[in-house]
Design a protein around this motif. Structure first.
Motif, PDB file in Angstrom:
ATOM      1  N   ASP A 130       7.286  15.376  -4.468  1.00 19.38           N
ATOM      2  CA  ASP A 130       6.588  14.089  -4.456  1.00 19.38           C
ATOM      3  C   ASP A 130       6.210  13.665  -3.044  1.00 19.38           C
ATOM      4  O   ASP A 130       5.519  12.653  -2.867  1.00 19.38           O
ATOM      5  N   THR A 131       6.651  14.411  -2.060  1.00 16.13           N
ATOM      6  CA  THR A 131       6.322  14.100  -0.674  1.00 16.13           C
ATOM      7  C   THR A 131       4.818  14.166  -0.461  1.00 16.13           C
ATOM      8  O   THR A 131       4.174  15.175  -0.755  1.00 16.13           O
ATOM      9  N   ALA A 132       4.259  13.051   0.031  1.00 15.56           N
ATOM     10  CA  ALA A 132       2.813  12.959   0.201  1.00 15.56           C
ATOM     11  C   ALA A 132       2.474  11.611   0.819  1.00 15.56           C
ATOM     12  O   ALA A 132       3.330  10.722   0.910  1.00 15.56           O
ATOM     13  N   VAL A 180       5.314   8.921   1.921  1.00 14.87           N
ATOM     14  CA  VAL A 180       6.554   9.054   1.162  1.00 14.87           C
ATOM     15  C   VAL A 180       7.117  10.442   1.438  1.00 14.87           C
ATOM     16  O   VAL A 180       6.422  11.438   1.236  1.00 14.87           O
ATOM     17  N   THR A 181       8.346  10.493   1.907  1.00 18.39           N
ATOM     18  CA  THR A 181       9.007  11.758   2.189  1.00 18.39           C
ATOM     19  C   THR A 181      10.300  11.821   1.402  1.00 18.39           C
ATOM     20  O   THR A 181      11.145  10.926   1.525  1.00 18.39           O
ATOM     21  N   VAL A 182      10.419  12.850   0.578  1.00 20.47           N
ATOM     22  CA  VAL A 182      11.627  13.036  -0.229  1.00 20.47           C
ATOM     23  C   VAL A 182      12.358  14.258   0.314  1.00 20.47           C
ATOM     24  O   VAL A 182      11.888  15.389   0.193  1.00 20.47           O
ATOM     25  N   SER A 183      13.491  14.014   0.925  1.00 15.90           N
ATOM     26  CA  SER A 183      14.219  15.091   1.577  1.00 15.90           C
ATOM     27  C   SER A 183      15.669  14.693   1.761  1.00 15.90           C
ATOM     28  O   SER A 183      15.989  13.516   1.952  1.00 15.90           O
ATOM     29  N   SER A 243       2.223  -0.474   1.236  1.00 14.89           N
ATOM     30  CA  SER A 243       3.499  -0.578   1.934  1.00 14.89           C
ATOM     31  C   SER A 243       4.594  -0.061   1.025  1.00 14.89           C
ATOM     32  O   SER A 243       4.368   0.158  -0.171  1.00 14.89           O
ATOM     33  N   GLY A 244       5.776   0.142   1.611  1.00 11.19           N
ATOM     34  CA  GLY A 244       6.925   0.550   0.811  1.00 11.19           C
ATOM     35  C   GLY A 244       7.279   2.017   0.905  1.00 11.19           C
ATOM     36  O   GLY A 244       8.275   2.447   0.320  1.00 11.19           O
ATOM     37  N   GLY A 245       6.476   2.798   1.613  1.00  9.54           N
ATOM     38  CA  GLY A 245       6.809   4.201   1.772  1.00  9.54           C
ATOM     39  C   GLY A 245       7.987   4.392   2.707  1.00  9.54           C
ATOM     40  O   GLY A 245       8.465   3.447   3.329  1.00  9.54           O
ATOM     41  N   GLY A 246       8.452   5.624   2.783  1.00 11.81           N
ATOM     42  CA  GLY A 246       9.571   5.923   3.670  1.00 11.81           C
ATOM     43  C   GLY A 246      10.241   7.224   3.304  1.00 11.81           C
ATOM     44  O   GLY A 246       9.704   8.021   2.530  1.00 11.81           O
ATOM     45  N   LEU A 247      11.427   7.403   3.863  1.00 10.06           N
ATOM     46  CA  LEU A 247      12.226   8.598   3.613  1.00 10.06           C
ATOM     47  C   LEU A 247      13.279   8.280   2.559  1.00 10.06           C
ATOM     48  O   LEU A 247      14.002   7.280   2.689  1.00 10.06           O
ATOM     49  N   VAL A 248      13.374   9.118   1.547  1.00 10.47           N
ATOM     50  CA  VAL A 248      14.342   8.912   0.478  1.00 10.47           C
ATOM     51  C   VAL A 248      14.911  10.261   0.073  1.00 10.47           C
ATOM     52  O   VAL A 248      14.226  11.284   0.160  1.00 10.47           O
ATOM     53  N   GLN A 249      16.158  10.268  -0.356  1.00  8.52           N
ATOM     54  CA  GLN A 249      16.786  11.503  -0.809  1.00  8.52           C
ATOM     55  C   GLN A 249      16.312  11.872  -2.207  1.00  8.52           C
ATOM     56  O   GLN A 249      15.907  11.003  -2.990  1.00  8.52           O
ATOM     57  N   PRO A 250      16.360  13.147  -2.530  1.00  8.26           N
ATOM     58  CA  PRO A 250      16.026  13.550  -3.904  1.00  8.26           C
ATOM     59  C   PRO A 250      16.853  12.784  -4.916  1.00  8.26           C
ATOM     60  O   PRO A 250      18.065  12.585  -4.721  1.00  8.26           O
ATOM     61  N   GLN A 296      -1.689  12.670  -1.523  1.00  6.89           N
ATOM     62  CA  GLN A 296      -2.123  13.894  -0.877  1.00  6.89           C
ATOM     63  C   GLN A 296      -0.972  14.481  -0.084  1.00  6.89           C
ATOM     64  O   GLN A 296      -0.483  13.860   0.870  1.00  6.89           O
ATOM     65  N   ALA A 297      -0.554  15.664  -0.491  1.00  8.83           N
ATOM     66  CA  ALA A 297       0.499  16.381   0.212  1.00  8.83           C
ATOM     67  C   ALA A 297      -0.115  17.241   1.317  1.00  8.83           C
ATOM     68  O   ALA A 297      -1.299  17.594   1.245  1.00  8.83           O
ATOM     69  N   PRO A 298       0.660  17.599   2.313  1.00  5.00           N
ATOM     70  CA  PRO A 298       0.130  18.429   3.412  1.00  5.00           C
ATOM     71  C   PRO A 298      -0.484  19.719   2.895  1.00  5.00           C
ATOM     72  O   PRO A 298       0.129  20.435   2.100  1.00  5.00           O
ATOM     73  N   GLY A 299      -1.704  19.981   3.318  1.00  6.58           N
ATOM     74  CA  GLY A 299      -2.374  21.215   2.944  1.00  6.58           C
ATOM     75  C   GLY A 299      -2.930  21.244   1.537  1.00  6.58           C
ATOM     76  O   GLY A 299      -3.416  22.292   1.088  1.00  6.58           O
ATOM     77  N   LYS A 300      -2.869  20.106   0.846  1.00  9.92           N
ATOM     78  CA  LYS A 300      -3.354  20.055  -0.536  1.00  9.92           C
ATOM     79  C   LYS A 300      -4.421  18.984  -0.686  1.00  9.92           C
ATOM     80  O   LYS A 300      -4.549  18.088   0.133  1.00  9.92           O
TER      81      LYS A 300
END
Length: 121
Positions: free
Chosen positions: A89-91, A117-120, A6-13, A38-42
């Protein structure tokens, strides 16, 4: 056996997140714990690991100085504090448990379902 992240989410750089993993169904104090992502496509890659007593840690180069892995053996919990987050770090981040602390994915016995986790900006 269950590992629930738990604890994932969207966060700014530049921001921070703290991931948590609740373990059950096995003797937590006898397992090394780790985080992979694991990042998309990796492929899935090692992030950090911690010995069964918490006295020894290992980090991927990408995580050193920014991420901290820790555990609370009284609560059967493991954490990943992530600071200075970057878009790369998005993955999906996975919690894992194994006999030994290692960077090798195949050495781990149990895996959680992952948390995004999404960093954007």
């Amino acid at each position: 056996v269950q590992l629930v992240e738990s604890g994932g989410g969207l966060v700014q750089p530049g921001g921070s997140l703290r991931l948590s993993c609740a373990a059950s169904g096995f003797t937590f104090t006898q397992k090394a714990m780790g985080w992979f992502r694991q990042a998309p496509g990796k492929e899935r890659e090692f992030v950090a690991a911690l010995s069964y007593r918490g006295g020894t840690t290992s980090y991927a180069d990408s995580a050193k100085g920014r991420f901290t892995i820790s555990r609370d053996n009284a609560k059967n919990m493991v954490y990943l504090q992530m600071n200075s987050l970057k878009p790369e770090d998005t993955a999906v981040y996975y919690c894992t448990a194994g006999v030994v602390m290692t960077e090798r994915e195949a050495a781990y016995d149990y895996w959680g379902q992952g948390t995004q986790v999404t960093v954007s900006s």
